[in-house]
Design a protein around this motif. Structure first.
Motif, PDB file in Angstrom:
ATOM      1  N   UNK A   1       0.853  -1.182   0.000  1.00  0.00           N
ATOM      2  CA  UNK A   1       0.000   0.000   0.000  1.00  0.00           C
ATOM      3  C   UNK A   1       0.892   1.236   0.000  1.00  0.00           C
ATOM      4  N   UNK A   2       0.570   2.153  -0.878  1.00  0.00           N
ATOM      5  CA  UNK A   2       1.309   3.415  -1.009  1.00  0.00           C
ATOM      6  C   UNK A   2       0.390   4.559  -0.608  1.00  0.00           C
ATOM      7  N   UNK A   3       0.977   5.595  -0.016  1.00  0.00           N
ATOM      8  CA  UNK A   3       0.200   6.739   0.448  1.00  0.00           C
ATOM      9  C   UNK A   3       0.762   8.029  -0.123  1.00  0.00           C
ATOM     10  N   UNK A   4      -0.159   8.920  -0.493  1.00  0.00           N
ATOM     11  CA  UNK A   4       0.220  10.274  -0.904  1.00  0.00           C
ATOM     12  C   UNK A   4      -0.767  11.242  -0.271  1.00  0.00           C
ATOM     13  N   UNK A   5      -0.310  12.465  -0.113  1.00  0.00           N
ATOM     14  CA  UNK A   5      -1.135  13.502   0.512  1.00  0.00           C
ATOM     15  C   UNK A   5      -2.308  13.877  -0.391  1.00  0.00           C
ATOM     16  N   UNK A   6      -3.426  14.210   0.225  1.00  0.00           N
ATOM     17  CA  UNK A   6      -4.582  14.734  -0.490  1.00  0.00           C
ATOM     18  C   UNK A   6      -4.479  16.256  -0.425  1.00  0.00           C
TER      19      UNK A   6
END
Length: 110
Positions: A90-95
């Protein structure tokens, strides 16, 4: 700003509560410039497009995987990050859109 772009009081509170934890706030800061902040880790996917692998966030923070997963779930439920699955990771980036709206609301611009 249109009515649909406005944050409700509950949405604003959820975002502020999620950011009230110093480690979650630090993670959000790291995700602002993922290429620089995670340069020591070989990317699994494009960090700008899909974000930073949760295993890299865990390694950089030095926290247990379960703690990092809990923190990222809190940030995602508040809408502050978006997750993308790449294989088993799972990868995360800012909204950034929501973060701008939170900032505008706190500043009294919305």
């Amino acid at each position: 700003m249109s009515d649909e772009d406005r944050l409700s009081a509950d949405e604003l509170l959820d975002a502020l509560k999620a950011l009230a934890n110093p480690v979650r706030l630090q993670i959000m800061d790291w995700l602002r410039d993922p290429a620089a902040e995670f340069a020591d880790y070989d990317p699994i996917a494009d960090r700008i497009e899909v974000g930073v692998c949760v295993s890299h966030i865990q390694a950089k923070s030095g926290l247990a995987q379960s703690t990092v997963s809990s923190y990222m779930t809190t940030l995602e439920r508040a809408g502050l990050v978006q997750s993308t699955r790449v294989g088993k990771w799972t990868h995360y980036r800012r909204n950034e859109s929501l973060l701008r709206r939170v900032g505008d609301r706190v500043a009294g611009n919305a």
